[in-house]
Design a protein around this motif. Sequence first.
Motif, PDB file in Angstrom:
ATOM      1  N   ALA A 114      89.279  59.135  58.874  1.00  0.00           N
ATOM      2  CA  ALA A 114      90.555  59.841  59.045  1.00  0.00           C
ATOM      3  C   ALA A 114      90.315  61.314  59.359  1.00  0.00           C
ATOM      4  CB  ALA A 114      91.409  59.690  57.794  1.00  0.00           C
ATOM      5  N   VAL A 115      89.405  61.951  58.620  1.00  0.00           N
ATOM      6  CA  VAL A 115      89.108  63.369  58.874  1.00  0.00           C
ATOM      7  C   VAL A 115      88.498  63.531  60.262  1.00  0.00           C
ATOM      8  CG1 VAL A 115      87.754  65.371  58.123  1.00  0.00           C
ATOM      9  CG2 VAL A 115      88.835  63.895  56.423  1.00  0.00           C
ATOM     10  N   GLY A 116      87.574  62.655  60.611  1.00  0.00           N
ATOM     11  CA  GLY A 116      86.932  62.728  61.927  1.00  0.00           C
ATOM     12  C   GLY A 116      87.917  62.545  63.066  1.00  0.00           C
ATOM     13  N   ARG A 117      88.871  61.649  62.890  1.00  0.00           N
ATOM     14  CA  ARG A 117      89.886  61.414  63.930  1.00  0.00           C
ATOM     15  C   ARG A 117      90.725  62.674  64.148  1.00  0.00           C
ATOM     16  NH1 ARG A 117      91.998  57.040  61.911  1.00  0.00           N
ATOM     17  NH2 ARG A 117      90.571  55.707  63.039  1.00  0.00           N
ATOM     18  N   TRP A 118      91.168  63.298  63.056  1.00  0.00           N
ATOM     19  CA  TRP A 118      91.967  64.521  63.178  1.00  0.00           C
ATOM     20  C   TRP A 118      91.142  65.671  63.735  1.00  0.00           C
ATOM     21  CZ3 TRP A 118      96.825  64.940  63.809  1.00  0.00           C
ATOM     22  CH2 TRP A 118      97.665  63.975  63.278  1.00  0.00           C
ATOM     23  N   ASN A 119      89.883  65.752  63.321  1.00  0.00           N
ATOM     24  CA  ASN A 119      89.013  66.786  63.890  1.00  0.00           C
ATOM     25  C   ASN A 119      88.903  66.603  65.394  1.00  0.00           C
ATOM     26  OD1 ASN A 119      88.436  68.174  61.554  1.00  0.00           O
ATOM     27  ND2 ASN A 119      86.490  67.160  61.200  1.00  0.00           N
ATOM     28  N   GLY A 120      88.713  65.377  65.838  1.00  0.00           N
ATOM     29  CA  GLY A 120      88.592  65.107  67.271  1.00  0.00           C
ATOM     30  C   GLY A 120      89.778  65.614  68.066  1.00  0.00           C
ATOM     31  N   VAL A 121      90.959  65.490  67.495  1.00  0.00           N
ATOM     32  CA  VAL A 121      92.165  66.004  68.141  1.00  0.00           C
ATOM     33  C   VAL A 121      92.207  67.531  68.056  1.00  0.00           C
ATOM     34  CG1 VAL A 121      94.694  66.064  67.990  1.00  0.00           C
ATOM     35  CG2 VAL A 121      93.486  63.880  67.746  1.00  0.00           C
ATOM     36  N   CYS A 122      91.930  68.039  66.872  1.00  0.00           N
ATOM     37  CA  CYS A 122      92.069  69.484  66.634  1.00  0.00           C
ATOM     38  C   CYS A 122      91.001  70.331  67.326  1.00  0.00           C
ATOM     39  CB  CYS A 122      92.098  69.761  65.142  1.00  0.00           C
ATOM     40  SG  CYS A 122      93.614  69.143  64.350  1.00  0.00           S
ATOM     41  N   TYR A 123      89.862  69.738  67.682  1.00  0.00           N
ATOM     42  CA  TYR A 123      88.838  70.511  68.415  1.00  0.00           C
ATOM     43  C   TYR A 123      89.395  71.047  69.731  1.00  0.00           C
ATOM     44  CZ  TYR A 123      85.253  68.499  65.319  1.00  0.00           C
ATOM     45  OH  TYR A 123      84.498  68.122  64.246  1.00  0.00           O
ATOM     46  N   PHE A 124      90.361  70.352  70.293  1.00  0.00           N
ATOM     47  CA  PHE A 124      90.952  70.798  71.548  1.00  0.00           C
ATOM     48  C   PHE A 124      91.853  72.026  71.358  1.00  0.00           C
ATOM     49  CE2 PHE A 124      89.639  66.608  72.876  1.00  0.00           C
ATOM     50  CZ  PHE A 124      89.406  66.731  74.234  1.00  0.00           C
ATOM     51  N   MET A 125      92.334  72.256  70.136  1.00  0.00           N
ATOM     52  CA  MET A 125      93.327  73.309  69.912  1.00  0.00           C
ATOM     53  C   MET A 125      92.849  74.721  70.228  1.00  0.00           C
ATOM     54  SD  MET A 125      95.291  71.742  66.599  1.00  0.00           S
ATOM     55  CE  MET A 125      96.382  73.143  66.436  1.00  0.00           C
ATOM     56  N   PRO A 126      91.687  75.176  69.720  1.00  0.00           N
ATOM     57  CA  PRO A 126      91.280  76.544  70.069  1.00  0.00           C
ATOM     58  C   PRO A 126      91.139  76.740  71.576  1.00  0.00           C
ATOM     59  CG  PRO A 126      89.885  75.683  68.310  1.00  0.00           C
ATOM     60  CD  PRO A 126      90.737  74.548  68.804  1.00  0.00           C
ATOM     61  N   VAL A 127      90.596  75.744  72.250  1.00  0.00           N
ATOM     62  CA  VAL A 127      90.430  75.829  73.705  1.00  0.00           C
ATOM     63  C   VAL A 127      91.802  75.907  74.376  1.00  0.00           C
ATOM     64  CG1 VAL A 127      89.494  74.729  75.772  1.00  0.00           C
ATOM     65  CG2 VAL A 127      88.262  74.539  73.599  1.00  0.00           C
TER      66      VAL A 127
END
Length: 182
Positions: A114-127
């Motif tokens: 679950a944490v990894g899935r959300w991280n995968g989405v959120c990594y795009f946010m700063p960019v």
Amino acid sequence: MTLASAITLARLASVPFAFRAILAGDWVVACALFWLAVATDLVDGRIARARGETSAFGGLFDHASDALFVSTALAGLAMGGRIPFVLPLLVVVAFVQYVLDSRTLAGQPLRASAVGRWNGVCYFMPVGIVVTREALGLSRPSDHLVAGLAWILVASTLLSIADRASTLIALRRGPRSGAPRS
């Protein structure tokens, strides 16, 4: 080559161009390539499922393209001093752990936490925040906010890496023998 894989390949092909655009401060190009990456990520899996063309390789190709795009774009932001350089490195470590832990190279489907899935989405946010803000000539959200978000992602990525590692260790140990009987 399936249609979904061709769409994923377009995302993968954009990686060096997005990286160069970020480094050069060509924000309109970087923004266009970022949103192309997001759009292709949203549709490739849906197309594969709709056409009955899902596979372990397709899942790996999709996630690898995402990881390469986002880690490279994050590296460009880090080289520009906007985020800590540890984040793109941790994205790569987390992705490699994800692939190895899932045994994807042996043909198994990827297993996300679950944490990894959300991280995968959120990594795009700063960019997305930086390239969109710069392309539109805005002053907000600030680089301080983007850096803060990046540090939160560093912490959540470390948590995800530790969680996957502890789960793998527990699974490999199996049930403890010699436990006292009641």
